[in-house]
Write an enzyme that holds these catalytic residues in place. Sequence first.
Site, PDB file in Angstrom:
ATOM      1  N   TRP A   4      -8.464  -1.962  -4.344  1.00 48.24           N
ATOM      2  CA  TRP A   4      -9.022  -3.313  -4.211  1.00 48.24           C
ATOM      3  C   TRP A   4      -9.349  -3.645  -2.754  1.00 48.24           C
ATOM      4  O   TRP A   4      -9.976  -4.647  -2.474  1.00 48.24           O
ATOM      5  CB  TRP A   4      -8.008  -4.338  -4.739  1.00 48.24           C
ATOM      6  N   ASP A   5      -8.916  -2.810  -1.826  1.00 44.71           N
ATOM      7  CA  ASP A   5      -9.155  -3.035  -0.393  1.00 44.71           C
ATOM      8  C   ASP A   5     -10.618  -3.407  -0.145  1.00 44.71           C
ATOM      9  O   ASP A   5     -10.937  -4.266   0.660  1.00 44.71           O
ATOM     10  CB  ASP A   5      -8.842  -1.757   0.412  1.00 44.71           C
TER      11      ASP A   5
ATOM     12  N   GLU B  28       3.706  -5.163  -3.697  1.00 41.17           N
ATOM     13  CA  GLU B  28       4.255  -4.065  -4.503  1.00 41.17           C
ATOM     14  C   GLU B  28       5.770  -3.956  -4.400  1.00 41.17           C
ATOM     15  O   GLU B  28       6.358  -3.004  -4.905  1.00 41.17           O
ATOM     16  CB  GLU B  28       3.591  -2.751  -4.091  1.00 41.17           C
TER      17      GLU B  28
ATOM     18  N   LYS C  94       6.155  -6.806   0.387  1.00 36.40           N
ATOM     19  CA  LYS C  94       5.487  -5.773   1.176  1.00 36.40           C
ATOM     20  C   LYS C  94       4.300  -6.417   1.915  1.00 36.40           C
ATOM     21  O   LYS C  94       3.987  -6.060   3.035  1.00 36.40           O
ATOM     22  CB  LYS C  94       4.986  -4.683   0.227  1.00 36.40           C
ATOM     23  N   GLN C  95       3.640  -7.348   1.220  1.00 39.50           N
ATOM     24  CA  GLN C  95       2.416  -7.920   1.781  1.00 39.50           C
ATOM     25  C   GLN C  95       2.152  -9.287   1.180  1.00 39.50           C
ATOM     26  O   GLN C  95       2.718  -9.640   0.143  1.00 39.50           O
ATOM     27  CB  GLN C  95       1.245  -6.994   1.479  1.00 39.50           C
TER      28      GLN C  95
HETATM   29  C1  BGC Z   1      -0.980  -1.532  -0.427  1.00 32.58           C
HETATM   30  C2  BGC Z   1      -2.113  -1.772  -1.378  1.00 32.58           C
HETATM   31  C3  BGC Z   1      -3.359  -1.089  -0.847  1.00 32.58           C
HETATM   32  C4  BGC Z   1      -3.091   0.380  -0.584  1.00 32.58           C
HETATM   33  C5  BGC Z   1      -4.260   1.093   0.024  1.00 32.58           C
HETATM   34  C6  BGC Z   1      -0.797  -0.053  -0.202  1.00 32.58           C
HETATM   35  O1  BGC Z   1       0.196   0.168   0.735  1.00 32.58           O
HETATM   36  O2  BGC Z   1       0.227  -2.056  -0.940  1.00 32.58           O
HETATM   37  O3  BGC Z   1      -2.349  -3.141  -1.518  1.00 32.58           O
HETATM   38  O4  BGC Z   1      -4.382  -1.224  -1.760  1.00 32.58           O
HETATM   39  O5  BGC Z   1      -2.011   0.476   0.307  1.00 32.58           O
HETATM   40  O6  BGC Z   1      -4.617   0.530   1.239  1.00 32.58           O
END
Ligand code: BGC
Length: 851
Positions: free
Chosen positions: A382-383, A511, A623-624
Amino acid sequence: MRLDFDGSDPLDRERFPVDEWRLVEAFPSDDDLGLTETLFAIGNGYLGMRGNPPEGRPSATHGTFVNGFHETWDIHHAEQAYGFAHTGQTIVNVPDSKVMKLYVDDEPLLLSTADLMEYERSVDFRDGMLRRHLIWRTPSGKIVQVDTTCMISFTERHLAIMTIKVTMLGGSAPVVISSQVLNRQDGADEYQDREAMAKKEGWDPRKAGSFSSRVLEPQGHWHSDRRMILGYKCARSGMTLAVGADHTIETDNVVEELIDTQPDLGKKVYRVDATEGETITITKAVAYHSSRGVPARELFDRCRRTLDRVRRDGIARELDQQRDWVQKYWDNADVEVEGHPEVQQAVRWNLFQIAQASARADQLGVAAKGVSGSGYEGHYFWDTEIYVVPFLAYTFPTAAKNLLRFRVNLLDHARARARELAQRGALFPWRTINGLEASAYYAAGTAQYHIDADVAYAVARYTDATGDEDFLRRDGAEILVETARMWADLGFWRVDGGRTFHIHGVTGPDEYTTVVNNNLFTNVMARFNLERAAAAVREIREGDPTAYARLRSRLNLQDEEVQEWEECAAHMAVPFDEGLGIHPQDENFLDRELWDLSRTPADKRPLLLNYHPLVIYRFQVLKQADVVLALLLQGDRFSLDEKRRNFEYYDPITTGDSSLSAVVQSIIAAEVGHHKLAMHYFLSGLYVDLADLHGNTADGVHIASAGGVWNALVYGFAGMRDHGKGLTFDPRLPDTWPRLSFPLRVHGTRLRIVLEQDAITFTVVEGDPTTVSVRGESHVVGGDGPVRVELDGQGPRLTHLVPRQPAPVVRADGTVITAGVPTDPETLAQEAALQAVSAAQSSATVPPARQ
Ligand code: BGC
């Protein structure tokens, strides 16, 4: 969790001097080869080459990548279950054509040991050229100047051009230049002990796995006196590739030439009797062509055609076209930060990375690392939709559209995947290259159903920014309809006083908490998706009956469906905690204990590499950005006060272990008035790669964060929002920045925006007048020159600090949310040791049992 860098310039400026238009390395080092290979990587979105030296060594990771060129493998789940992802996909390191080895007096040039009198390596953001200049005093005392360039064309997506110029400044000598095309994916690397490297690197799920058997099966090799072509087919995926290289030499010296090709190696060798003062120039034009199934021999012809054209038109023309292309890119995309040249350089480096990752992806996706490295196996996430498309939609709409077309082309796979997961509509894969779900760990992968809403959001962003009705009617609507169907089917109605629509068993962007009910981000994004789908269908029905009839019959669309979507959206469950006045990340989020990150040592970060998922999932720890990202993307659905309260609640428990977090935290911090944090997070995003803040830039550029840098500047500091009713601005210029300016393309009009402490000025550079709104007041821009809007300050400036420790708080039911940390493994080890000692002592004191 804030990184412990104090916000001052984190780069070693002796080695990487400030230059607003280039990244420059003033002296080489073997200590951070992986990092600099990424920082100096070049690419055009289709083809990418890491910044390995032309000599081929020293190097940490060699890499040449063709977007989407991958090998497949079977995912073996130790415990299989129905619907688990089964096809692993990994980007392939395609044959390396960068190699141009140099020998003077039969001594190889090797940077690690060479006596260098001058050295500079740079990547120039104005022409995308990687340059290296050095003067080498050879062991036999000769002085040699060596200048190399490497460029990957933005106008000819299959083409790279390299040059090497060698001038004997002191003395004459035999000079040998060996230009190669080398299959490193399968061939043993002549200089590296791979096993030792792998051991040294250790385990990290963010790195690409390696193959134990041959990947690239040779499909032929061919050469003439100046050209060589090698062809391959991937053993499992069947993808084919050919790489061709064409050489020319200019010199007045006597030259002997040799050429040879073998299945894994092509070599063109020049032996020159180099005389003092004479320059030897070798130009190597390289073409890569790939396909999902066309035989490699056909790709040989495609390589020939590309190389013939370069030969006919000349290298100078390619260089001119490159410069023009890049100039246009900056005309549309450059963000200028006045008074801070080091920030300016970093901003441009990041914006340039997006061009390098996306410009010529041409309906392929943009991988998490673009074409700069193999991290995350070269997968698309989804980035792209959330972090990259907004930037492209306002600066480079063709590229944005291509990325959406890539998703349109995946729809059939997404429909099949939805069926596999017992859903209607379409479900896009969480991570993929070929359209199939490649996420083996479903809890943090497939369960991220929000990917559907992210794609729908990108469709909306693009169509709002461009007004491209044609795309919406033909393709965009199909995405909106199929994703809306998925949501309507995934959720369910719950009658509890009123009627609410619930979505259970999903994972949000964060996550560190998985498979939950009513994740706030997912629900509000699904609501948006459902509303946009309904609005699009209604608009098409009214505005273009023919397109509507086509859509209806193609998708078997029923009128009742549209109503159903509207109802689901109107009654969407949106978790809210009255007591705390915040939106819990999901229905049960507040039941958990808070993770006190202030008591977690730096060597236990990122958490994902140090704790079992179950340990992490037990806590409130992120995490984010998750709710905080919803506050940005769905910002018109939350009040400023709600945003502040949510931001302050989540900030101390957000680790930022994902590089996708900082830029979002910066935007919301700026909006709510935590301006110091806004700057802190902005810099944490800005320098993610340049200062290797996550310690894994060696695996490739963090493209989402690079896109996020633009978001943080434009949405964050310039305070732009675009919630479907035109552009609005509520600026938050940092105190220390006198001026921030940037262009935007909206519905074909090119605007220039200049933000200063006391005013924001809009100018139409090209196209029709347009309307913007500043702090609630509309202004028509165009026709009569710039429109300057006076500003009374830069928004709220909060003076209280957001603590680093989460404070214990009371839940709505009166219970206290406590803060803690998992028991430290060292403490556990000490306890175990003590236990062992006491067990040993007690067995020594127990008298032997009588017989
Ligand atoms: C993140 C995801 C992201 C992926 C690729 C992961 O560490 O949690 O949101 O899409 O990295 O960048």
